[in-house]
Structures are given as structure tokens and as C-alpha cells.
Design an enzyme around this catalytic site. Structure first.
Site: not given
Ligand code: GCW
Length: 719
Positions: A307, A381, A409
Site C-alpha cells: 500500500e 484483510d 475497522e
């Protein structure tokens, strides 16, 4: 007038006493109700003797000074004489060796540095209660366990207990930036006040250390893996040193994130090439300096070539060459290098699922002994449900550590109650069939199946400056459960829930049973109303808040369509041999069972298979109908959870009751929003009626798609 004032004062005092803002976590030590236990405990607290001295024993004294008055109504008495008036003996095995029986000695020796034994010892006609470790930290863990047994009213002096952690590094990873924002943080700002350090010590640092020690967490990485090189400058080392010094008596080591390009950014070099002599010298010097401030510095945690983070690939070097560079700098000091396996790019393979294995498997055996590869629990993820990561079991000659995400998240963020321990339990108990037929993920991570000695369970922290630490009061259970499971991956989510609820809300049977039920149902509920049957990565863009199955644009592996692949014929990601063959990265036993859509556990169905809308499931229903039923069941569970909580109004203090009540109301709305928008969206492909049994989704799909959340918390900084 005077009377009125008096009454007002009395009312305000009463309320402030009963108010509970959650700050004290599970260490609130409510008065013991069982009369016998109370007498027994106060007697024990009245005569405590330490064999020897240690800063960790000062921590124990302070904890007993907090706990005893609350539990039994009187302060603990610390004695200076070993025999006179003493009830409890605390100390190290060596120092107690004269009074210990051979059996206790041997048992203890096998428990290693952090283990403890507690039980009674008869000596010269008197019985003592003893808590003993090989090191002071073992004594501290034993004392916390003893206090817990009193808090949960299960203490029995006649029962001997010994325990030791199954995992060496039990670690929190803070994703905290130096400006105090927290990536994916939903509980306010970072608790690290870098600006006021090293001069000002926030009392929270100590309460944080107490809480961690009470659940066995022994390592913390203070900074975001999307790292800022500045943390490695001398100024910041001085600040980090203060925290390390504070945490040391609690058995907690400090780690920092190292930005791979630091040699350029703070070292003035032109390159960060891991084979460049100047780069090697930079890391050695930096690391030596770090140890001059923090002699027991834990090591570095690195996110590289992921990323947008810099890494060895920029110099055509591989992960092992990158990791070993830092590992070699740390090795002379006994430090550990943790290198993350969360890497992906669409250049290597069309399926992001496969990426980590493709990059890391060929490097098996190439990492130094003090390197741990930290692997997320699943290959994509931190989704609400993922099959375990295929790296577990695929790298026999490499230390592999587990990375869980405690911060929610993808599981409700700041507004939802989701107890994550059932998810971690599911992952830990998954059978890998490698390296041995009976191997499990837990066995690989804790070394029993893999043989690795340097073991790690890390969790991305959910802690912030909110008064209750975790934003949602009930998310404290996730911090708690993480510590317990990192200590012992075999523990069940149910027994951990039982402990946490008793310590947080007390022993009364009705609230206890209901809150446990709420916790234990919450994760499956969330999976159902968010991403059932193996659906994944269909959340909102960037902030990841709420549903977003329609998300397109930008890099394909950040969109939702890439993952659900819905079209007029069906839905799901074909990862079998006829598709991306990510399934082929697992052991043959798994490949065989999961390749067949009628054999694979239903929970992973659409993770591995693209199937027609009318595909028949074992239930006899079509896939389309099952999708509808699962979304609907999720909403119904959320409402049930809400009803259960609301029925406890008279049992819970108003402050905590109302906090959770309000958030559950939001959660129900969010569950409905997920169900409605996902079903309306998928209907545009399936073009089939919704099953008769479900509540029909309401609302307007275009309106759902247009929702914006500019104030959603925790967004990653734009570097
Ligand atoms: O889950 C994703 C998050 C990123 C995070 C990344 C990672 C720290 O959306 O915010 O970055 O994972 O784990 O590195």
C-alpha cells in the site's frame, strides 16, 4: 435552604459514586458479596510478605492497594517479617526454595520466565498462601490471576494453580500517528502525547500498563505501520524511553515501527538499499543508539512494499534481504524484527488472495532467526469472516506470527457491539493439515505444531483517548479477550466472555447470562447482516464504514465488484482450480473438501466459488434465497441483542446502560442499512423475488449509494 443544599450535595455524591464511565475497565474490583470469601480474602490481604525486592513488586503493592479496599473494605498490610502474622508469601522460586516442596519447585521450573504457581504451603506448622514465579513478572501475573479469582468469586485456597503463556510475544500494535490521529481508530486520539513527552507523564500510561499486564500483554508497538521515520530520531527516542521505563515493571517491552526509507529521510543517504554498506551502517548505528536509551527495546515492526510503503523491492531486493538488514542490527541486542506479510499488488497475480504466499513462500528459510513474519488471520484483510491465511502451514522454516485486528475497522467501527473472540477462536482452531495432519493455526502460531520457538500473537489496538478507552464500552471485551487468547490460544471465547462480564458487570446471574449471550451472538450477527456466506470486501470506500457493494473505480483490488463478482448468472469469487486457484495454496485435504461447492463449509462458499443464483444449498433453498435469509437473520439478531440489553435497565448502572443502549439503537439501524442496500443491490443482478419469509428490504438504492461520510473516524492519512 441548608437542608436543600445538603440534599443536593447528597444526591450529587450518590450519583458520582454510582456513575461508571468505564475508565477502570475490568479492574474495577467491585465489593465481594460472598461473606465467607470476603472474610477469607481480607485475612489474606492483612499479611503480605515479599521475598526480595523488585520494581515489579512495587507494582503489585500498588495493585493490592487499589484492589483490597474495594474488594473487602480495608487496605492490605505488608509485613516485613517472613513468619510473624504473615498470610501470603510472594516471591521468586529461588528465594522461596527453602520453603517449597520438591514438586512445586519442579513444576515451577518448567513454567519458564513468565509462569506462576499459586497455592498453599505448609511450613513449620502454619499454612501460607503463596504466589511464586521464576521471575517477578510471573509473580505479577499470578497476583492478577489471584485477584481475578477473588473478583469472579471462584477463589479456593485449596486449589493449586499454575499457568504460563503459550506464546512468547503477546503484543498490541498501535496504528497511532505522531500527530495523535489513529489510523482505523474509533476511540478518540492516540494516548501517546508525544508533544508533552518526555517531561509530562500522563497517568493513563500507568493504567494502560496495568490493564495490559493483567491480561498478559507483554509487548507494544507504539506507532503506525504506515510509519513516520521521525520516530527513530534522537528526540523521539528520548520520549519513547520514558514509556519503556514506565512499562518495564509491568513486563511490557516497547517496539517501534521502522520506515524502510528512514536512511534517506533521517539519515541523509541517497538510498535505502538493504545491501548498501552505508545503509547497513545507518541501521546499526540507529539501533545501537536506540538501545542506549532503551536497553531492553523489543525491536522493529515493518510494513514494506505494501500500500505504497517503501521497501526492498525498490532496489530489486526481496523481503528476506529487507528484513535481515534490520534483524542483523537488532541481533546483538537480543531484539526481534517483525516483518508484515500484508502485501499485495495487481501486478503479480489477478487475485490479491494469493499475493502473500507468492512473495513469501519462496523465501522460506531465508529469514534470520530473530525475524517473525506477521501474518493477518486471513488472506484479504480483517474481513468479518475469512478462511485462515494459507501462509500458516506453508513456511516450515520461518517464524510465523498472528496478526488480529482488535479495532473494528470492518466490524462496526465506533458504533457496533461485536465481540471478536469467536472469530479468533475459529481461526486458531482451523486445521491446516500442515506440517502434520493434526496441525492447527494455533499450533503453528504457538509452536506446538510448527516447532518454532520465537512466537507472536499481535493485535491492532482499539485503544484511544476516549474516557472508556475503546469508544464502545463493550469493545473493552475485545482488548481483554485478545490478551487472554494471546496468552493461551486454546481458551474458548465463551470462558473469556464469562470472565470479562463478571469482572466488568458483576456476578448477578441474569445480567451475566444475558450479556454473555449478547457477546457470543454478536459476531455471527454482524457477519450475517454485512457479508454472509463468504462474501467479503463489500464495504464503503476508503472509510470502510457501512455497506458499499457497488464500489467501483480506482485500483481493481480496492473495489467491491472485484470481490463479489455478481452478474446476471450468479455471484462469488471462483478461487478453485477453474478460477484463480488461490485454494491451491492450502493443504491437499482442504483443496479436496473445499473445491466442491456442496462440501465446502457454507460460511466460505462465495469466498471460493462463483455460483448461479439458483444453485441449491444443503438446506434445499437456492443461493439467492439463502443470501436473503442470512441478511435478514443478521438484522433479527441485532434486534434481539438490543432487546436483551434493554431488558437489563434495572440491573446496570445508568451511565453504562445508556451508553450501550444508544449505540445498540444505531447498530440496529446500521444492520438494516446493510441488509437493505446489499439485497437491493444484488437484486439488480439476480432479478428474483425475495424469499417470502424475510422482511422486504426498504429504501432507495440510489439514496444508499449517494451517502457520504466525511466525518467518519480513523481514515488513513494521505501520505
Ligand atoms: O486494513 C487495511 C487498512 C489500512 C491498514 C492496512 C494494513 C495500516 O485499511 O488502514 O494500514 O490494512 O494493515 O497495513
Amino acid at each position: 435552604m441548608k437542608t436543600l443544599l445538603f440534599v443536593l450535595l447528597w444526591i450529587s455524591m450518590t450519583f458520582s459514586v454510582s456513575a461508571n464511565d468505564g475508565y477502570k475497565l475490568w479492574l474495577d474490583y467491585q465489593p465481594i458479596e460472598d461473606a465467607n470469601l470476603k472474610i477469607q480474602a481480607s485475612q489474606l490481604f492483612s499479611g503480605i510478605y515479599f521475598f526480595g525486592e523488585s520494581p515489579t513488586y512495587d507494582v503489585i503493592r500498588k495493585e493490592l492497594q487499589i484492589a483490597a479496599p474495594k474488594l473487602v473494605g480495608s487496605a492490605p498490610q505488608f509485613k516485613t517479617e517472613r513468619l510473624a502474622e504473615t498470610q501470603v508469601w510472594l516471591g521468586k522460586r529461588e528465594e522461596l526454595s527453602q520453603v517449597l516442596g520438591l514438586q512445586q519447585q519442579t513444576e515451577l521450573r518448567q513454567l519458564g520466565e513468565e509462569g506462576y504457581w499459586r497455592g498453599t504451603i505448609d511450613f513449620q506448622g502454619k499454612t501460607y498462601y503463596a504466589i511464586i514465579g521464576n521471575r517477578p513478572i510471573g509473580v505479577l501475573y499470578g497476583v492478577f490471576d489471584w485477584l481475578k479469582s477473588i473478583q469472579t468469586e471462584t477463589f479456593d485456597p485449596k486449589l493449586e494453580k499454575s499457568d504460563s503463556p503459550k506464546v512468547k510475544l503477546r503484543m498490541l500494535n498501535h496504528w497511532d500517528n505522531l500527530d495523535r490521529t489513529v489510523e482505523r481508530g474509533y476511540a478518540g486520539f492516540s494516548i501517546w502525547d508525544w508533544h508533552k513527552l518526555p517531561g509530562y507523564i500522563d497517568p493513563r500510561y500507568i493504567d494502560y500498563a496495568r490493564a495490559n499486564a493483567s491480561i498478559g500483554i507483554n509487548a507494544v508497538s507504539l506507532t503506525n505501520v504506515n510509519a513516520n521515520a521521525r520516530i527513530l530520531t534522537t528526540d523521539f527516542m528520548k520520549k519513547a524511553k520514558v514509556l519503556a521505563d514506565l512499562f518495564r515493571p509491568y513486563g511490557i517491552k516497547v517496539f517501534l515501527t521502522a520506515r524502510f526509507s528512514a536512511p534517506i529521510e533521517i539519515g541523509g543517504l541517497k538510498t535505502a538499499d538493504p545491501l548498501d554498506p552505508e545503509v547497513i551502517a545507518f541501521w546499526k548505528k540507529k539501533t545501537d543508539e536506540m538501545y542506549s536509551f532503551i536497553p531492553d527495546f523489543g525491536g522493529y515492526l515493518v510494513k514494506a512494499n505494501s500500500e505504497g510503503q517503501p521497501g526492498p523491492h525498490e532496489y530489486q531486493r526481496n523481503h528476506a534481504e529487507g528484513a535481515n538488514l534490520l534483524a542483523d542490527a537488532l541481533a546483538p541486542h537480543g531484539g526481534v524484527l517483525i516483518w508484515r506479510a500484508f502485501v499485495y499488488s495487481h501486478e503479480l497475480d489477478e487475485d490479491r488472495h494469493k499475493h502473500a504466499n507468492l512473495e513469501f513462500e519462496p523465501l522460506d528459510g531465508k529469514f534470520r532467526e530473530n525475524v517473525i513474519i506477521q501474518v493477518k488471520n486471513g488472506a484479504i484483510d480483517f474481513m468479518p469472516r475469512e478462511p485462515f491465511h494459507p501462509l500458516f502451514g506453508a513456511m516450515d522454516s520461518t517464524n510465523l506470527g498472528m496478526e488480529f485486528q482488535i479495532t473494528q475497522e470492518y466490524l462496526g467501527q465506533a458504533t457496533q457491539l461485536v465481540y471478536l473472540a469467536p472469530m479468533w477462536e475459529e481461526v486458531f482452531r482451523s486445521k491446516t493439515y500442515r506440517p502434520t495432519p493434526a496441525a492447527t493455526v494455533a499450533g503453528i502460531v504457538d509452536g506446538t505444531d510448527s516447532g518454532q520457538k520465537l512466537t507472536l500473537v499481535a493485535g491492532v489496538s482499539n485503544i484511544g483517548t476516549d474516557r472508556n478507552w475503546t469508544g464502545h464500552l463493550m469493545a473493552q471485551s475485545n482488548w481483554y479477550a485478545f490478551g487472554r487468547m494471546a496468552w493461551n490460544p486454546e481458551l474458548s471465547s465463551e470462558e473469556i466472555a464469562d470472565e470479562w462480564v463478571k469482572m466488568t458487570f458483576g456476578q448477578k446471574p441474569e445480567p451475566l447470562a444475558k450479556i454473555k449471550e449478547i457477546l457470543l451472538e454478536s459476531r455471527e450477527a454482524a457477519v450475517n447482516y454485512m457479508m454472509p456466506l463468504g462474501l467479503h470486501h463489500i464495504m464503503g470506500w476508503d472509510h470502510h464504514y457501512g455497506p458499499g457493494p457497488w464500489v467501483t473505480g480506482g485500483r481493481p483490488d480496492w473495489t467491491s465488484l472485484y470481490y463479489h463478482q455478481a452478474d446476471s448468472l450468479g455471484i462469488g469469487f471462483d478461487r478453485t482450480a477453474s478460477g484463480s486457484d488461490a485454494l491451491g495454496q492450502y493443504a491437499p485435504e482442504i483443496v479436496e473438501a473445499w473445491s466442491d461447492p456442496t462440501q465446502i463449509p457454507e460460511k466460505y462458499l462465495l469466498w471460493f466459488h462463483h455460483l448461479p443464483w439458483d444453485f441449491k444449498l444443503p438446506s434445499g433453498r437456492t443461493l439467492w434465497d439463502e443470501i436473503g435469509l442470512h441478511y435478514d437473520a443478521g438484522v433479527k439478531s441485532a434486534r434481539q441483542i438490543q432487546a436483551n440489553w434493554n431488558s437489563l435497565e434495572s440491573e446496570i448502572d445508568p451511565e453504562r446502560f445508556d451508553h450501550v443502549r444508544q449505540l445498540l439503537a444505531i447498530q440496529v439501524q446500521e444492520a438494516e442499512w446493510w441488509r437493505n442496500s446489499c439485497l437491493l443491490y444484488f437484486e439488480t443482478f439476480a432479478k428474483r423475488p425475495f424469499p417470502a419469509e424475510i422482511e422486504k428490504p426498504t429504501g432507495d438504492l440510489e439514496e444508499y449509494k449517494s451517502r457520504k461520510f466525511p466525518t467518519a473516524p480513523g481514515i488513513r492519512p494521505k501520505w
